[in-house]
Design a protein around this motif. Sequence first.
Motif, PDB file in Angstrom:
ATOM      1  N   LYS A  60      76.219 -85.595 -59.613  1.00  0.00           N
ATOM      2  CA  LYS A  60      77.041 -85.745 -58.418  1.00  0.00           C
ATOM      3  C   LYS A  60      76.379 -86.770 -57.510  1.00  0.00           C
ATOM      4  CE  LYS A  60      79.378 -81.329 -57.853  1.00  0.00           C
ATOM      5  NZ  LYS A  60      79.493 -80.230 -56.869  1.00  0.00           N
ATOM      6  N   ILE A  61      77.177 -87.302 -56.609  1.00  0.00           N
ATOM      7  CA  ILE A  61      76.680 -88.339 -55.712  1.00  0.00           C
ATOM      8  C   ILE A  61      76.813 -87.859 -54.269  1.00  0.00           C
ATOM      9  CG2 ILE A  61      77.015 -90.719 -54.924  1.00  0.00           C
ATOM     10  CD1 ILE A  61      76.291 -90.843 -57.772  1.00  0.00           C
TER      11      ILE A  61
ATOM     12  N   ILE B 150      71.563 -93.284 -64.525  1.00  0.00           N
ATOM     13  CA  ILE B 150      72.839 -92.603 -64.760  1.00  0.00           C
ATOM     14  C   ILE B 150      73.182 -92.652 -66.242  1.00  0.00           C
ATOM     15  CG2 ILE B 150      75.336 -92.820 -64.384  1.00  0.00           C
ATOM     16  CD1 ILE B 150      74.747 -93.362 -61.470  1.00  0.00           C
TER      17      ILE B 150
ATOM     18  N   MET C  22      80.120 -87.643 -60.062  1.00  0.00           N
ATOM     19  CA  MET C  22      79.862 -89.068 -60.187  1.00  0.00           C
ATOM     20  C   MET C  22      81.081 -89.841 -60.686  1.00  0.00           C
ATOM     21  SD  MET C  22      79.041 -91.702 -62.385  1.00  0.00           S
ATOM     22  CE  MET C  22      78.574 -90.905 -63.918  1.00  0.00           C
TER      23      MET C  22
ATOM     24  N   TYR D   7      83.044 -92.775 -58.887  1.00  0.00           N
ATOM     25  CA  TYR D   7      83.047 -94.083 -59.537  1.00  0.00           C
ATOM     26  C   TYR D   7      84.475 -94.600 -59.720  1.00  0.00           C
ATOM     27  CZ  TYR D   7      82.159 -97.566 -63.213  1.00  0.00           C
ATOM     28  OH  TYR D   7      82.093 -98.707 -63.958  1.00  0.00           O
TER      29      TYR D   7
ATOM     30  N   LEU E 183      76.542 -98.581 -59.684  1.00  0.00           N
ATOM     31  CA  LEU E 183      76.577 -97.343 -60.460  1.00  0.00           C
ATOM     32  C   LEU E 183      76.592 -97.637 -61.950  1.00  0.00           C
ATOM     33  CD1 LEU E 183      79.182 -95.255 -58.471  1.00  0.00           C
ATOM     34  CD2 LEU E 183      76.910 -94.458 -59.072  1.00  0.00           C
TER      35      LEU E 183
END
Length: 601
Positions: free
Chosen positions: A328-329, A317, A360, A364, A311
Amino acid sequence: MSPAEEIKAKLDIVEVIREYLQVKAVGVNFQALCPFHREKSPSFVISPDKQIWHCFGCGKGGDVLSFVQEMEGLSFPDTLRLLAPKAGVVLRQAAAGEYSKRGRLLDCLESAARQYVNYLENDATGRRMKAYLLKRGLSENTIKDWQIGYGSEQWTAMFDYLRSQKFTEQEIFAAGLAGRSERGSVYDRFRDRIIFPIREASGTLIAFTARVNPEKADTVTGGKYINSPQTEVYDKSRVLFALDKAKKAIKERGFAIVVEGQMDAIACHQHGFTNTVASSGTALTREQLKLLKRFSNNLILSFDMDSAGQLAADRGIKEALALDMNIKIIVLPSQYKDPDECLRANPDDFKQAVINSRPMMEYYFEKVKSGKDLRKLSDKKEVARLMLAMIAKFSNKIDRDYWLQRLAENLGISEQALRESLPVVQVNRPELTATKATLTPTAPVLGLTREERLSEILLALLLKAPDFITYSVSHLEPDDLSGESLIAFYKNLIIYYNKFAVLDYDSFRLYLQEQADGSAEIIDRLALLGEKDYYQHDANQLKAEITKVLLELKRFSLKRQIKSFQDRISAAEAAGESEGMTMLMEEIKNLTEQLNSLHSL
Ligand SMILES: [Zn+2]
């Protein structure tokens, strides 16, 4: 009527722009965030009456054709070509010579696409490829909709076909459909592969991506997927697969799903996730994100990124954060390797994954913390390092501050210490699109003096409320205004209004064009300025505004005149002349009295 005029007449500017931007009705006009410069509140105004647009932030403006031209980065003929079908206008088929080169390449690609489909339906291997696609879960309809085809195994099948369609060798090469080997023989680029057309957001076919024949996946050299090379019509970094089909749904649903593979995107669309685009396996570029941003600021990524490191390293990103987009993931259940597989097995699993997609940073942060013991200093440092690397990428200060605070709380380290440890991230902040020439010669309003600004406002108000032109003229001469083109405009306005006693916008515009003094170039901006800022004003309020502006302009004008007399006196004194001095003093006295008594009109 020329084709351009005919197309303009048949299209509604608001409807066309709506396909690109979120457009909001304000009074009789529409506003949007300008796509040509970065802004937070809309200064882009569209007038459906006048069928024009103008941005008060960057100064660009024009008609529906110039908008699409700018937006799509097309030549004028290609803009007409793109809009003609929408307007239901048939363009005269120009002779090959006068047709634009781009037009020829696009025709060549379209022709190839039809032939690839033909191979998929009729070639023996092609039919097996189609069976494979059906087995993979694609429907007949999907295969047809996406114009999926097959490239024949033969070395020059496509080249020969296109030659038979009167495309030159040069054109076929330039379209990226064939090449020449070192030994000089011609070969088709896409042989024995399943072919997917790549289209611009507008729907224009500009390239292909080709998947290896699954029967030979193990023996074939070259990648599983190969793409068209960079051509005059195809720039990989500026295209998002499926955006042409997804843009409407992205705008309606308020977010875009971004997947990696073309097959993932197609499967998503078939299952109703029609707001899906594919990055085609590479990191999203700034240009691609800007394309998406036209339709929504919200991205939901379904990438294979299980580790925090992936990431943090992802360029897409980083760019999206620099553009202040929300990310968003999607976390797929672990048994599926990609959205395609998930959708084939259980579409509901994918739906749930979309619904449960995680912001995100939250995702993360969790990844970064997992397995770490936050009581240990070395782990604290490691978590801080990884988090700060991501926080530094935010262009939005609020996001930055929020995460610094949260990190500080979690680690028990002062926010100040964290802030000082923030790495400096090389982010190319979004810039004004200054590289492209503006379409109208209108200068941006940014550099105007107060007087010029007021002059503009006065003219804008008078265009909006022509009944007050006589009132204005009785108090303010053209030379009381500031700015050469504005003064010329005011003169023309007075002459025209005296002559016709009404102000018909279109004929006044024509009249200005005939004067050829530059005032025609600012009429749209002025008209929209009036519509934008004063759309809710009734006649009384308009008169009050006009009076206010007249007074202030008059004061400026008097001060300017006084200053010029003072300059003349100084010059005369310096030259030792006394003649006429009394008269100059008298003028100044008069003007000063006028200025001091100027409280109302
Ligand atoms: Zn703008």
